[in-house]
Design a protein around this motif. Structure first.
Motif, PDB file in Angstrom:
ATOM      1  N   ILE A 146       0.810  -1.212   0.000  1.00  0.00           N
ATOM      2  CA  ILE A 146       0.000   0.000   0.000  1.00  0.00           C
ATOM      3  C   ILE A 146       0.849   1.270   0.000  1.00  0.00           C
ATOM      4  O   ILE A 146       0.405   2.330  -0.434  1.00  0.00           O
ATOM      5  N   LYS A 147       2.096   1.183   0.471  1.00  0.00           N
ATOM      6  CA  LYS A 147       2.936   2.386   0.543  1.00  0.00           C
ATOM      7  C   LYS A 147       3.876   2.528  -0.656  1.00  0.00           C
ATOM      8  O   LYS A 147       4.688   3.444  -0.696  1.00  0.00           O
ATOM      9  N   ARG A 148       3.784   1.627  -1.610  1.00  0.00           N
ATOM     10  CA  ARG A 148       4.646   1.711  -2.795  1.00  0.00           C
ATOM     11  C   ARG A 148       4.302   2.922  -3.647  1.00  0.00           C
ATOM     12  O   ARG A 148       3.165   3.390  -3.659  1.00  0.00           O
ATOM     13  N   GLU A 149       5.295   3.405  -4.383  1.00  0.00           N
ATOM     14  CA  GLU A 149       5.099   4.591  -5.221  1.00  0.00           C
ATOM     15  C   GLU A 149       4.025   4.363  -6.281  1.00  0.00           C
ATOM     16  O   GLU A 149       3.211   5.239  -6.557  1.00  0.00           O
ATOM     17  N   SER A 150       4.001   3.168  -6.872  1.00  0.00           N
ATOM     18  CA  SER A 150       3.008   2.879  -7.915  1.00  0.00           C
ATOM     19  C   SER A 150       1.591   2.865  -7.363  1.00  0.00           C
ATOM     20  O   SER A 150       0.623   3.123  -8.082  1.00  0.00           O
ATOM     21  N   THR A 151       1.441   2.586  -6.052  1.00  0.00           N
ATOM     22  CA  THR A 151       0.122   2.551  -5.434  1.00  0.00           C
ATOM     23  C   THR A 151      -0.524   3.932  -5.412  1.00  0.00           C
ATOM     24  O   THR A 151      -1.751   4.057  -5.502  1.00  0.00           O
ATOM     25  N   ILE A 152       0.286   4.985  -5.296  1.00  0.00           N
ATOM     26  CA  ILE A 152      -0.252   6.354  -5.304  1.00  0.00           C
ATOM     27  C   ILE A 152      -0.956   6.608  -6.630  1.00  0.00           C
ATOM     28  O   ILE A 152      -2.056   7.165  -6.677  1.00  0.00           O
ATOM     29  N   LEU A 153      -0.320   6.188  -7.738  1.00  0.00           N
ATOM     30  CA  LEU A 153      -0.928   6.353  -9.058  1.00  0.00           C
ATOM     31  C   LEU A 153      -2.203   5.528  -9.164  1.00  0.00           C
ATOM     32  O   LEU A 153      -3.232   6.009  -9.663  1.00  0.00           O
ATOM     33  N   VAL A 154      -2.176   4.287  -8.671  1.00  0.00           N
ATOM     34  CA  VAL A 154      -3.355   3.410  -8.715  1.00  0.00           C
ATOM     35  C   VAL A 154      -4.522   4.038  -7.967  1.00  0.00           C
ATOM     36  O   VAL A 154      -5.650   4.085  -8.468  1.00  0.00           O
ATOM     37  N   LEU A 155      -4.261   4.550  -6.767  1.00  0.00           N
ATOM     38  CA  LEU A 155      -5.323   5.170  -5.977  1.00  0.00           C
ATOM     39  C   LEU A 155      -5.864   6.424  -6.660  1.00  0.00           C
ATOM     40  O   LEU A 155      -7.067   6.679  -6.640  1.00  0.00           O
TER      41      LEU A 155
END
Length: 396
Positions: A146-155
């Motif tokens: 959940i804290k990965r950089e790619s997760t920010i884009l997904v959210l």
């Protein structure tokens, strides 16, 4: 909860995501499960929200499941302060919009080729073009990503899709009832969404965040928990009142708490309550699956799942290329968003069934698709770990 605990423990022992255990538990308990039609003869013909079994009234269960979605998005929002979200705003809007509408267009064409009428095709295309926020967030949380950089884009993309989903529901209702799309209603939704997000990051951070810090200064955890949950449900209610999804409001409430000095304590206090209601949400989704009718539309379901996953993956990759996203992040986000369909998909089809615009068999069909794609999602997320190094080597 008893059945959920037993089933999820079994899935944990065989190293499968807990979300699959929740869905399977719902399938065992649900009024649409063949298990209950064998044990308890149904009285009359059950509609899409009632039947026989332990969970006989899904409309009541859905109230609790909606609380689960609100709390899930709220706790996740606490992980993402304003600075993180600001960095991906334009990218999320661009990639999310391209991926969604490419998927919608291709599925609409494919559904008509597969024999569905134009209105059925339109509603199923809209339903399958939107990824499930609840499923993706829960799986990423379980897998520690959940804290990965790619997760920010997904959210970011998921929030954009939720806003478009609200517009689609309104537009589809207009098309079904009147025959035209109301441009005014679409513009109103966009303006309201922009206004609420902008208001959160300007007035909200100046008014609500300092109040949370004042409450935290009392060092009384019970009062702090009530306060942050008040912000969570208050914002979800506000979003609902202005015509947006409760998930958007809850996420923005979490972002406000993330800006406070007590964000970690707030997250720890709210997480156990969130876990309980999230379990109810996924069990209720599993309960909606009508396994007894599976043989009637299994080929159609498989075809639509394959097309939906392929187009969602391809659409997000194309969107990432257009907006010059890093290759690794683009591939990871495309894999994550490709499979799951869920809460909004079910809402869109149920809206069509309720107003008599689409065939009733679409409701159990979307239930099957939601369950199957939720099962596939963890494997898609893991697959990205194997695919990305291959592309990175080629790049070198």
């Amino acid at each position: 909860m008893i059945i959920g605990a037993i089933v999820t423990l079994a899935f944990f022992k065989i190293k499968q995501p807990l979300i699959i255990g929740y869905l399977f538990a719902g399938m065992l308990l649900g009024p649409l499960s063949p298990l209950w039609s064998w044990l308890i003869p149904p009285v009359g013909i059950p509609d899409v929200m009632k039947g026989v079994g332990i969970l006989t009234d899904l409309s009541a269960l859905n109230l609790f499941s909606e609380i689960g979605v609100i709390l899930l998005l709220f706790v996740i929002g606490i992980e993402f302060p304003y600075a993180k979200i600001k960095s991906i705003g334009k990218m999320a809007i661009g990639v999310g919009t391209v991926g969604l509408f490419m998927t919608l267009g291709v599925i609409f064409y494919a559904a008509t080729v597969l024999g569905l009428n134009s209105m059925d095709s339109l509603f199923i295309a809209a339903a399958l073009s939107i990824s499930s926020t609840a499923v993706i967030v829960k799986i990423l949380e379980e897998m520690g990503r959940i804290k990965r950089e790619s997760t920010i884009l997904v959210l970011g993309i998921l929030i954009v899709e939720d806003i478009i989903a609200v517009i689609l529901i309104s537009s589809l209702q207009s098309i079904a009832l009147v025959g035209t799309v109301s441009i005014e209603s679409v513009l109103i939704v966009i303006i309201v969404a922009i206004g609420m997000i902008a208001g959160t990051f300007t007035l909200g951070t100046r008014l609500i965040t300092p109040l949370i810090d004042r409450v935290a200064a009392t060092e009384h955890r019970e009062i702090l928990l009530l306060s942050v949950l008040g912000v969570c449900f208050g914002y979800a209610l506000l979003a609902n009142l202005v015509g947006l999804s409760v998930a958007i409001g809850a996420f923005l409430a979490g972002v406000l708490v993330a800006e406070s000095k007590s964000s970690e304590v707030s997250k720890l206090l709210a997480s156990p309550i969130k876990d309980m209601f999230v379990a109810i949400f996924f069990i209720s989704v599993g309960a909606l699956m009508d396994v007894s009718q599976l043989q009637n539309y299994i080929i159609l379901a498989i075809a639509l799942i394959a097309i939906a996953i392929g187009m969602k993956f391809g659409g997000n990759i194309i969107g990432s290329i257009i907006f010059r996203q890093k290759r690794g992040k683009a591939i990871r986000s495309a894999f994550t968003l490709a499979a799951p369909r869920g809460e909004f998909s079910i809402v869109i089809i149920k809206t069509g069934v309720d107003i008599g615009a689409v065939s009733t068999f679409l409701f159990p069909l979307i239930g099957v698709i939601s369950i199957v794609t939720a099962f596939i999602t963890p494997f898609m997320v893991r697959a990205s770990d194997k695919v990305i190094p291959i592309f990175e080597k080629k790049n070198v």
